[in-house]
Design an enzyme around this catalytic site. Sequence first.
Site, short mmCIF file in Angstrom:
data_model
loop_
_atom_site.label_atom_id
_atom_site.label_comp_id
_atom_site.label_asym_id
_atom_site.label_seq_id
_atom_site.Cartn_x
_atom_site.Cartn_y
_atom_site.Cartn_z
N ARG A 222 0.66 -1.39 -0.34
CA ARG A 222 -0.05 0.14 -0.10
C ARG A 222 1.03 1.51 -0.17
NH1 ARG A 222 -4.33 0.54 4.98
NH2 ARG A 222 -3.03 0.43 5.34
N GLU B 30 -16.38 5.57 4.99
CA GLU B 30 -15.67 5.30 6.27
C GLU B 30 -15.64 6.47 6.52
OE1 GLU B 30 -11.27 4.34 5.44
OE2 GLU B 30 -11.25 5.59 3.50
N LYS C 275 -2.91 6.31 1.55
CA LYS C 275 -2.78 7.05 2.73
C LYS C 275 -1.59 7.97 2.66
CE LYS C 275 -2.11 3.98 7.32
NZ LYS C 275 -3.64 5.03 7.48
N1 PLP Z 1 -9.43 4.43 6.63
C1 PLP Z 1 -8.50 5.41 6.85
C2 PLP Z 1 -8.83 6.73 6.19
C3 PLP Z 1 -7.19 4.84 8.02
O1 PLP Z 1 -6.90 6.06 7.82
C4 PLP Z 1 -7.64 3.10 8.37
C5 PLP Z 1 -6.29 2.92 9.00
O2 PLP Z 1 -4.97 2.49 8.71
C6 PLP Z 1 -8.15 2.28 7.22
C7 PLP Z 1 -9.06 2.69 6.71
C8 PLP Z 1 -7.90 1.19 8.08
O3 PLP Z 1 -7.24 0.33 7.83
P1 PLP Z 1 -5.87 -0.32 7.88
O4 PLP Z 1 -7.41 -1.72 8.96
O5 PLP Z 1 -4.85 -1.26 6.70
O6 PLP Z 1 -5.24 -0.13 8.76
C1 COI Z 2 -4.00 2.83 11.53
O1 COI Z 2 -5.37 2.63 11.84
O2 COI Z 2 -2.93 2.63 11.29
C2 COI Z 2 -4.02 4.95 11.02
O3 COI Z 2 -3.57 4.97 10.62
C3 COI Z 2 -5.46 5.22 11.38
C4 COI Z 2 -4.33 6.43 11.56
C5 COI Z 2 -6.10 7.77 12.24
C6 COI Z 2 -4.52 6.57 13.09
#
Ligand code: PLP
Ligand code: COI
Length: 341
Positions: free
Chosen positions: A82, A220, A184
Site C-alpha cells: 500500500r 468510511e 494513505k
Molecule cells: N481508513 C482510513 C482512512 C485509515 O486511516 C485507516 C487506517 O490505517 C483505515 C481505513 C484502516 O486501514 P488498516 O486496516 O489497513 O489499518
Molecule cells: C491506523 O489505523 O493505522 C491509522 O493510520 C489510522 C489513524 C487515524 C491513526
Amino acid sequence: MEKKDLDWGKLGFGYIPTDYRFVAHYKAGKWDEGGLTGESTVTMSECAGVIQYAQTCFEGLKAYTTKNGRIVTFRPDLNAERMISSAKRLMIPEVSKEMFLRAVDETVKANAAWVPPYGSGATLYIRPCLFGTGAVIGVAPAPEYEFRVFTTPVGPYFKGGIKPIRLMLSQYDRAAPHGTGDIKAGLNYAMSLYPGHVAHSKGYSENMYLDAATRTNVEETGGANFLFITKDGTVVTPKSHTILPSITRRSLVYIAEHYLGLKVEERVVPFEEVKDFAEAALCGTAAVISPVGAIDYEGGTISIPSGMDDMGPVTRKLRETIVGIQEGEIEAPEGWIREIC
Ligand code: PLP
Ligand code: COI
C-alpha cells in the site's frame, strides 16, 4: 530482555518516543541502505516538499506479543504494497517491499522492550512514513526524501476502550471521486482535522463520511473502514474507489467467510440502508474493531440495535478471532504472521 516500566493497561493512543527508529534517505536518484538511529527529530530545508506541498504518505501497523512470548507483526507485506501505491500517486520514489519489511523488523526488534506484554490490551504501533525533504518552490516532486519507521506503545484508539461509539454524519467530504481517498496520503488527514474537530466538540467520537459525488453512500470514517451486520448475520462492507483499502477489513472479510462461515457482501452501501442493520463497527489497525452504537445526522438519529452498552455478537466474534490470530491463540492463514523475535 527487560520490558520498560509502563502501566501498559492504561495507555491511550498517544506518542511515546521509543529508543530506536529506522531512517533511510533518497538522494541523487537512489535510496541508501538506511539503518537504526536514536534521533527522533528531523532536520530539513524550510522549502522541503513535505512542508510546502504536503508530499508525504504513511502506514500504520502493529507488533504484538503472542501467547508464547514471540513478537510478531500482522501482514506487513500488505502495508509495504500500500505504501508503494501511495508513493506512486504522490510522485515519491518507492521504498521496495524488501526495505520496508527490513526497516519494520529492525525497528521492532530494537524496541522489543517497548512491545507491550501479552494480555495487556496494548500493542506497539509502528508508523512508517515517507516524505519529501528536498527543496521545491515550483510545484514539483522534491529531489530528496526520507523514509522513517518509528514505534510507540498504544492502547485503545477511542477513549472508553471497546465501548460502542457515537458518530456524526459529516457535512464535509473526505475524498474526491478521482482523488487520493484510496491512498494513505497525509493530506487526507489534514483535511479531516476540521471536520474531526467539529465532531469532537459536539461529543462525537468520529465522523461518518458519504461519497463526495452523490452524498448517498457510506464511505468510511477519518481513520477506519465500516463493517455492518444484517439482521440475518451477513457481513456487509462498503465497496468504493475512494476509501482506503483497509488491511484489517480485508482480513476480516476472509475471517468471516473462512473461520466463521458467514456470508459477506462487499458492495455499495446506501446511507438509507444503515438503519436496517443489526450491528455496525469500524475496523482498522488503530481502531481494531470498534462497535458503533449510534449515528446522528441532520434531522435524526440511527440507533444501531446492538446499542450503546456492548458490542453485538457477530462484531464480538470477528474481534475475538482477529485478535486471537494476531496474538497467536488461533492459527493464522498462511503468511499472515511475521515473526520478529
Ligand atoms: N481508513 C482510513 C482512512 C485509515 O486511516 C485507516 C487506517 O490505517 C483505515 C481505513 C484502516 O486501514 P488498516 O486496516 O489497513 O489499518
Ligand atoms: C491506523 O489505523 O493505522 C491509522 O493510520 C489510522 C489513524 C487515524 C491513526
